[in-house]
Design a protein around this motif. Sequence first.
Motif, mmCIF file in Angstrom:
data_model
loop_
_atom_site.group_PDB
_atom_site.id
_atom_site.type_symbol
_atom_site.label_atom_id
_atom_site.label_comp_id
_atom_site.label_asym_id
_atom_site.label_seq_id
_atom_site.Cartn_x
_atom_site.Cartn_y
_atom_site.Cartn_z
ATOM 1 N N GLY A 11 0.816 -1.212 0.000
ATOM 2 C CA GLY A 11 0.000 0.000 0.000
ATOM 3 C C GLY A 11 0.849 1.262 0.000
ATOM 4 O O GLY A 11 2.084 1.216 0.059
ATOM 5 N N ARG A 12 0.185 2.436 -0.046
ATOM 6 C CA ARG A 12 0.913 3.707 -0.090
ATOM 7 C C ARG A 12 1.856 3.854 1.093
ATOM 8 O O ARG A 12 3.043 4.107 0.941
ATOM 9 N N ARG A 15 4.646 0.954 1.282
ATOM 10 C CA ARG A 15 5.817 1.136 0.426
ATOM 11 C C ARG A 15 6.784 2.151 1.038
ATOM 12 O O ARG A 15 8.001 1.948 1.049
ATOM 13 N N ALA A 16 6.218 3.253 1.561
ATOM 14 C CA ALA A 16 7.069 4.279 2.174
ATOM 15 C C ALA A 16 7.746 3.739 3.425
ATOM 16 O O ALA A 16 8.929 4.015 3.683
ATOM 17 N N GLU A 145 -2.509 11.869 -0.319
ATOM 18 C CA GLU A 145 -3.091 11.170 -1.463
ATOM 19 C C GLU A 145 -4.586 10.955 -1.305
ATOM 20 O O GLU A 145 -5.339 11.025 -2.289
ATOM 21 N N ASP A 172 1.975 13.686 4.982
ATOM 22 C CA ASP A 172 2.616 12.921 3.927
ATOM 23 C C ASP A 172 2.983 11.518 4.434
ATOM 24 O O ASP A 172 3.458 11.366 5.567
ATOM 25 N N VAL A 173 2.785 10.521 3.590
ATOM 26 C CA VAL A 173 3.065 9.147 4.016
ATOM 27 C C VAL A 173 4.544 8.962 4.342
ATOM 28 O O VAL A 173 4.907 8.129 5.177
ATOM 29 N N ARG A 174 5.430 9.742 3.691
ATOM 30 C CA ARG A 174 6.859 9.623 4.002
ATOM 31 C C ARG A 174 7.150 10.104 5.418
ATOM 32 O O ARG A 174 7.997 9.522 6.114
ATOM 33 N N TYR A 253 3.560 18.860 -1.414
ATOM 34 C CA TYR A 253 3.045 17.643 -2.024
ATOM 35 C C TYR A 253 2.489 17.932 -3.407
ATOM 36 O O TYR A 253 2.749 17.186 -4.373
#
Length: 257
Positions: A11-12, A15-16, A145, A172-174, A253
Motif C-alpha cells: 500500500g501507499r 511502500r514508504a 493522497e 505525507d506518508v513519508r 506535495y
Amino acid sequence: MTRVLVTGGSGRLGRAALETLTKEGYETRATSRSPRASEAGGVRWFGADLTTGRGLEEAVEGADVVVHLASAAYRGRYTRRLELDGTGALLAAARAAGVRHLVYMSIVGADRVPLGYYRLKVQAEGLVRDSGVPWTVLRATQFHEFVELGLRGMARFGALVADPGIPAQPVDVRDVARRLTGLIEAGPRQGTEEFGGPEVLTMDGAAESWLRARGLRRPVLRMPIPGALGRAFRAGHLVTQARPTGELTWERYLRGE
C-alpha cells in the motif's frame, strides 16, 4: 539486527515504510495477498492472508517488531473481516512467536467521528490493547493522497463542495513512515500517539490550492456538511495538536516534492 514485519507492504504507506526501514538498516519483511518475488528491493516478502490466517505464522516467525498497516476502507464485510478478524489473527500469531512490539496504524478522530470504518479502527485498537503483545497505536491525520483522491472524485462532477468550517491537516506518508521508524526505535509505549501534518488548512482552502496546482477550473461550493458527521468534522476531530508533526506541507506535495 532488528527484524520488522510490515503488513500491507504494497500500500501507499507500506511502500514508504519499507523504503524508510530498509534505509535505516532494519531487516525488513512484508506480507502481500498477491504472489511476489520472495526477495525484492531488500525486502523479504511472504504470501499471507489476514482474513483467513493463511501464511501468518510463517511471516511472523522470527520477527522482533510487527507494523500492522494493512487496511481496506469502505469495502463492506471485507473491511470488517480485515480489521477485526485479521488483526485478531495477526495478534495471535505475534503472541505465539514472542514478538516484542506491535505497532498498529489508526486514524486521528477514530473515537470521535461517527463513521463505521472509524468505529472498526477503534475496535481493532481494543484488540491490540488487550492482546498481551507489547504495543503502540499511531493515529495519523488524512494522507495527502487520500485528500487528493476525494477532490479528484468531486471534480469529475463539475464542482467541489467544501465546508469552510472544517479544518484539515493532511500528512505525507513519508513523514508517517519516518515516525513509525521512530516508534520502533523507542519501543512499545502501551499507549496511543497522534501524528499530523505541519499545518492546519480549511477544507475550501485545500480545494482551491489543489485546483490551482492541477490547472483545473471548477467552482468551489462552500456549504456545511449536514448532520452529526459535519458537526464532528467542524469540531476539529480530524486534526491534532500533538507534536512532533510531519514536515511536508500540502503545497509541497502538490508540487511533487
